[in-house]
Design a protein around this motif. Structure first.
Motif, short mmCIF file in Angstrom:
data_model
loop_
_atom_site.label_atom_id
_atom_site.label_comp_id
_atom_site.label_asym_id
_atom_site.label_seq_id
_atom_site.Cartn_x
_atom_site.Cartn_y
_atom_site.Cartn_z
N GLN A 24 0.81 -1.22 0.00
CA GLN A 24 0.00 0.00 0.00
C GLN A 24 0.84 1.27 0.00
O GLN A 24 0.35 2.33 -0.37
N ASN A 28 0.60 5.98 -6.43
CA ASN A 28 -0.78 5.90 -6.88
C ASN A 28 -0.98 5.09 -8.15
O ASN A 28 -2.05 4.54 -8.37
N GLU A 29 0.03 5.04 -8.99
CA GLU A 29 -0.13 4.31 -10.25
C GLU A 29 -0.32 2.81 -10.02
O GLU A 29 -0.79 2.11 -10.89
N HIS A 30 0.00 2.33 -8.84
CA HIS A 30 -0.15 0.91 -8.52
C HIS A 30 -1.45 0.60 -7.77
O HIS A 30 -1.69 -0.55 -7.42
N ASP A 31 -2.28 1.63 -7.53
CA ASP A 31 -3.49 1.43 -6.75
C ASP A 31 -4.44 0.41 -7.39
O ASP A 31 -5.00 -0.43 -6.71
N GLU A 32 -4.63 0.52 -8.71
CA GLU A 32 -5.53 -0.42 -9.38
C GLU A 32 -4.99 -1.84 -9.31
O GLU A 32 -5.72 -2.79 -9.02
N ARG A 33 -3.69 -1.99 -9.53
CA ARG A 33 -3.07 -3.31 -9.43
C ARG A 33 -3.18 -3.87 -8.02
O ARG A 33 -3.46 -5.04 -7.82
N ALA A 35 -5.52 -3.15 -5.86
CA ALA A 35 -6.91 -3.56 -5.63
C ALA A 35 -7.17 -4.94 -6.24
O ALA A 35 -7.84 -5.77 -5.63
N ASN A 36 -6.62 -5.18 -7.43
CA ASN A 36 -6.77 -6.49 -8.06
C ASN A 36 -6.08 -7.58 -7.24
O ASN A 36 -6.60 -8.67 -7.09
N LYS A 38 -5.49 -7.52 -4.01
CA LYS A 38 -6.29 -7.73 -2.80
C LYS A 38 -7.48 -8.65 -3.08
O LYS A 38 -7.77 -9.55 -2.30
#
Length: 173
Positions: A24, A28-33, A35-36, A38
């Motif tokens: 975490q 921010n660019e890794h937030d979508e990844r 979420a996936n 998780k």
């Protein structure tokens, strides 16, 4: 690399939450990844919990068995070989091995009382192989056994009503 670590942690029911917490802190660019990942960890946790219940419990859960067999094949990179045709041929081979357990025996009574303990164990192993390949074949064909088996039993009940079929091995219709 983080994804592989997360998958490994989830498979072994380790503490993937610690790995997720470390992930975490990424930008921010890794937030979508993230979420996936998780969602994947949660899915794996659920699958592992179902597998544990199925394998440690009193009953056999067909869906948990399907997941375990698929995971077994995936861990060995065998999916490339598991086509419907190849699985079917393997299944036929296992049925042949099961038939060998009964070959050259006279009529066999229920419960296999005339079989030695090693023979009974061998029958169980061959039955397990037949079941494993049957479940795997259904999986690679996209057939949900938990849906089609009850439906087929209901069809057979209509086709062979107890009042007409009781005690008969011949076709009555």
């Amino acid at each position: 690399m983080a994804a592989a670590a997360l998958r490994t942690a989830a498979r072994h029911l380790a503490a993937p939450a610690a790995l997720l917490a470390a992930s975490q802190s990424r930008c921010n660019e890794h937030d979508e990844r993230l979420a996936n990942l998780k969602a994947e960890v949660m899915l794996l946790r659920g699958e592992n919990a179902r597998l544990r219940r199925a394998l440690d419990g009193d009953s056999l859960d067909v869906e948990a068995l399907r997941l375990r067999i698929a995971d077994f094949a995936r861990e060995r990179d065998w999916d490339q070989f598991h086509t419907p045709r190849n699985i079917l041929l393997a299944l036929v081979g296992e049925v042949g091995e099961l038939a060998e357990c009964f070959q050259w025996k006279s009529e066999v009574a229920r419960g296999l009382p005339a079989f030695s303990e090693p023979e009974r164990t061998h029958v169980g192993e061959e039955l397990a192989d037949v079941l494993i390949y049957t479940v795997r074949l259904a999986d690679v064909c996209g057939i949900a056994l938990d849906e089609c088996v009850p439906r087929k039993i209901a069809m057979n009940a209509r086709k062979y009503p107890a009042d007409k079929a009781r005690g008969r091995s011949d076709k009555y219709s």
